[in-house]
Write an enzyme that holds these catalytic residues in place. Structure first.
Site, PDB file in Angstrom:
ATOM      1  CE  LYS A 139      34.026  -0.999   4.426  1.00 42.21           C
ATOM      2  NZ  LYS A 139      35.175  -1.176   4.022  1.00 42.21           N
ATOM      3  CG  ASP A 180      39.406   3.546   3.951  1.00 49.36           C
ATOM      4  OD1 ASP A 180      38.225   3.192   4.500  1.00 49.36           O
ATOM      5  OD2 ASP A 180      39.595   2.239   4.073  1.00 49.36           O
ATOM      6  CD  GLN A 231      37.663  -3.789   4.736  1.00 50.72           C
ATOM      7  OE1 GLN A 231      37.329  -2.875   3.607  1.00 50.72           O
ATOM      8  NE2 GLN A 231      37.499  -3.091   6.313  1.00 50.72           N
TER       9      GLN A 231
END
Ligand code: NDP
Length: 295
Positions: free
Chosen positions: A53, A120, A97
């Site tokens: 990322k 997200d 994460q």
């Protein structure tokens, strides 16, 4: 049947091209889109995803921050970091994460993220907005699958889409996207899962079969209708002594067994995989544009 391969690398490159233009425009107006990723602990797979990322942000010319916290951090310390990121004007979007260490409540963490920065798309506000068809951040993997369908010219309106798997990050949002009104949607949707009776009877009815279960080569040719479009989200590493690494990636679909029955299919690797980071980047750019439009 002549089967067409739908390529994730190709579709994602097309989207990255569009994102580069949007990023340049933002920069010319004084905004550098900023994405932060919080990594708790040292899970090797998570470390790989977080590195990918950060690298993609750099390639696109975005501001990127990676915040690494030890696995024994308290929930309060993590929530404090989230609060800081919610207030940080240089960060337009961020994510924590997953998975998190067991002693930290994932739901509490997700709900602490400002929905305006929740790239997200896991915050209940964004999940709700998706369900009622309002703008918000869409979860990256299902949004990526939808983009693959749209950009490959696959008609979805009036088609029977069968989604195999009902996870909160892939199966359920995938179904929610396909029942909306509009481009790449307007489908009739069935969801099947591990408790479904006669699963193959239902998958065989699919015009578009989207599989996300995490079971290597589970879907075989006899479970697929002739001429169906098959999208394989599954990513499974299996032992393969003939491979230099001793293992290789396969999908949830038995590709060799299924492909000749299909009108189009995504391979693994080379299919859905690259779409997730691509759509995350799209959300990050969107977050920066939203931020600018509020000023
Ligand atoms: P989860 O483990 O969270 O969910 C799996 C789902 O599959 C569950 O709903 C489960 O049903 C269902 N399932 C399991 N076994 C069967 C079965 N035998 N028959 C029918 N349904 C079954 O997985 P995820 O949704 O997170 O991920 C699914 C796959 O997609 C994985 O391989 C993952 O690695 C991959 N993935 C790939 C991404 C990418 O390429 N970018 C991104 C995200 C995921 P039940 O609810 O009844 O238990």
């Amino acid at each position: 049947m002549v089967c067409r391969l739908i390529s994730g690398p190709e579709v994602s490159e097309e989207i990255y091209g569009e994102l580069r233009t949007r990023i340049e425009k933002l920069k010319s107006e004084g905004f550098v889109p900023g994405l932060a990723v919080v990594l708790v602990g040292e899970d090797p797979a998570s470390q790989v995803y977080v590195r990918m990322k950060g690298k993609k942000c750099e390639e696109l010319g975005m501001h990127s921050e990676t915040i690494v916290m030890p696995a024994d951090i308290t929930e309060e310390e993590l929530l404090k970091k989230i609060d800081d990121l919610n207030k940080d004007a240089s960060i337009h979007g961020f994510l924590v994460q997953l998975p998190l260490p067991k002693h930290i409540d994932e739901d509490k963490v997700i709900e602490a993220i400002d929905p305006m920065k929740d790239v997200d798309g896991f915050h209940p506000v964004n999940v709700g907005r998706m369900l009622i068809g309002k703008p918000g951040f869409l979860p990256a993997t299902p949004a990526g699958v939808q983009q693959m369908l749209i950009r490959s010219g696959i008609e979805t309106a009036g088609k029977h889409v069968v989604v195999v798997g009902r996870s909160n990050i892939v199966g359920k949002p995938m179904a929610a996207l396909m029942i909306q009104r509009g481009l790449g949607a307007d489908s009739t949707v069935s969801i099947v899962h591990s408790k479904t009776a006669n699963l193959a009877e239902i998958t065989k009815q699919a015009d578009i079969l989207i599989v996300a279960i995490g079971k290597p080569r589970f879907i075989t040719g006899d479970m697929v209708k002739d001429g169906a479009v098959v999208i394989d989200v599954g990513t499974n590493r299996i032992d393969d002594p003939t491979h230099p690494k001793g293992s290789r990636l396969v999908g949830d679909v038995d590709f060799e067994n299924v492909k000749d029955k299909t009108a189009a299919i995504t391979p693994v690797p080379g299919g859905v995989g690259p779409m997730t980071i691509c759509m995350l980047m799209a959300n990050a750019v969107q977050a920066a544009e939203n931020f600018k439009n509020l000023l």
